[in-house]
Design a protein around this motif. Sequence first.
Motif, PDB file in Angstrom:
ATOM      1  N   ALA A 116       0.844  -1.192   0.000  1.00 36.59           N
ATOM      2  CA  ALA A 116       0.000   0.000   0.000  1.00 36.59           C
ATOM      3  C   ALA A 116       0.883   1.247   0.000  1.00 36.59           C
ATOM      4  N   GLN A 117       0.482   2.250  -0.764  1.00 38.36           N
ATOM      5  CA  GLN A 117       1.306   3.450  -0.910  1.00 38.36           C
ATOM      6  C   GLN A 117       1.650   4.077   0.444  1.00 38.36           C
ATOM      7  N   SER A 118       0.711   4.012   1.366  1.00 35.75           N
ATOM      8  CA  SER A 118       0.936   4.619   2.679  1.00 35.75           C
ATOM      9  C   SER A 118       2.002   3.903   3.496  1.00 35.75           C
ATOM     10  N   HIS A 119       2.373   2.682   3.078  1.00 37.79           N
ATOM     11  CA  HIS A 119       3.324   1.898   3.857  1.00 37.79           C
ATOM     12  C   HIS A 119       4.566   1.504   3.069  1.00 37.79           C
ATOM     13  N   ARG A 120       4.805   2.147   1.943  1.00 37.60           N
ATOM     14  CA  ARG A 120       6.014   1.855   1.184  1.00 37.60           C
ATOM     15  C   ARG A 120       7.232   2.453   1.888  1.00 37.60           C
ATOM     16  N   ARG A 121       8.340   1.726   1.789  1.00 35.77           N
ATOM     17  CA  ARG A 121       9.595   2.136   2.426  1.00 35.77           C
ATOM     18  C   ARG A 121       9.485   2.198   3.951  1.00 35.77           C
ATOM     19  N   THR A 122       8.706   1.291   4.502  1.00 37.31           N
ATOM     20  CA  THR A 122       8.581   1.212   5.962  1.00 37.31           C
ATOM     21  C   THR A 122       8.979  -0.163   6.499  1.00 37.31           C
ATOM     22  N   GLY A 123       9.528  -1.019   5.648  1.00 32.44           N
ATOM     23  CA  GLY A 123       9.958  -2.336   6.093  1.00 32.44           C
ATOM     24  C   GLY A 123       8.992  -3.461   5.787  1.00 32.44           C
ATOM     25  N   VAL A 124       7.895  -3.163   5.090  1.00 27.85           N
ATOM     26  CA  VAL A 124       6.901  -4.194   4.795  1.00 27.85           C
ATOM     27  C   VAL A 124       7.475  -5.271   3.880  1.00 27.85           C
ATOM     28  N   THR A 125       8.215  -4.860   2.859  1.00 26.72           N
ATOM     29  CA  THR A 125       8.768  -5.827   1.908  1.00 26.72           C
ATOM     30  C   THR A 125       9.708  -6.805   2.596  1.00 26.72           C
TER      31      THR A 125
END
Length: 202
Positions: A116-125
């Motif tokens: 989700a765009q709101s959670h990109r670059r936050t460690g989700v991947t």
Amino acid sequence: MNEPHHNIVCFPLTPDRWEDLVRLFGPRGAYGGCWCMYWRLKRTEWSRQCGKENKRALQSLVDAGNVPGMIAYADGKPVGWCSVAPREQFVSLERSRKYKRIDPKRVWAIVCFYVAQSHRRTGVTVALIRAACEYVRSRGGRIVEGYPVHPQGKIRDVSAYMGTKSAFVRAGFIEAARIDDQRAVMRMYLDDEETMFSEMSD
């Protein structure tokens, strides 16, 4: 840049979580009606059933008891997805010259991400990669592969749908082969002895 999120939990996609994936993917089915069927079908089939038919095909897999990937949650909301399965289940990957097998070993492949765009670059991947490896281990798998991009500069998010090399490195993967100047085959050996051997061979 979004702040790192430390409260991420991931689960295999099962029928009871299907509606969460629908909510995450939205009306476009993640990217252009794909519904994460791009590597599972021949290209002609994928194009012909782009949209609702791809959605139906993925749902049929889930309803039949197959687990096509992992879904990530933050604060109880679905925020990310990755596709993982034995490599032979990805028909187009197996037919691809670019992504041809580097050896005859039985591997599981992580081929696609959507966050989700709101959670990109936050460690989700990274959380999804680690969760996928644990799932593969639970199913008796020993090698997990990814085919991420290693960009020389800034790229659009959609261009990194197979993940980035840096995310796989943070999850503990090593480079097993080079595809081209911007893409590599990354591997995690779930057998510790094989991991040590591979690292010593590099």
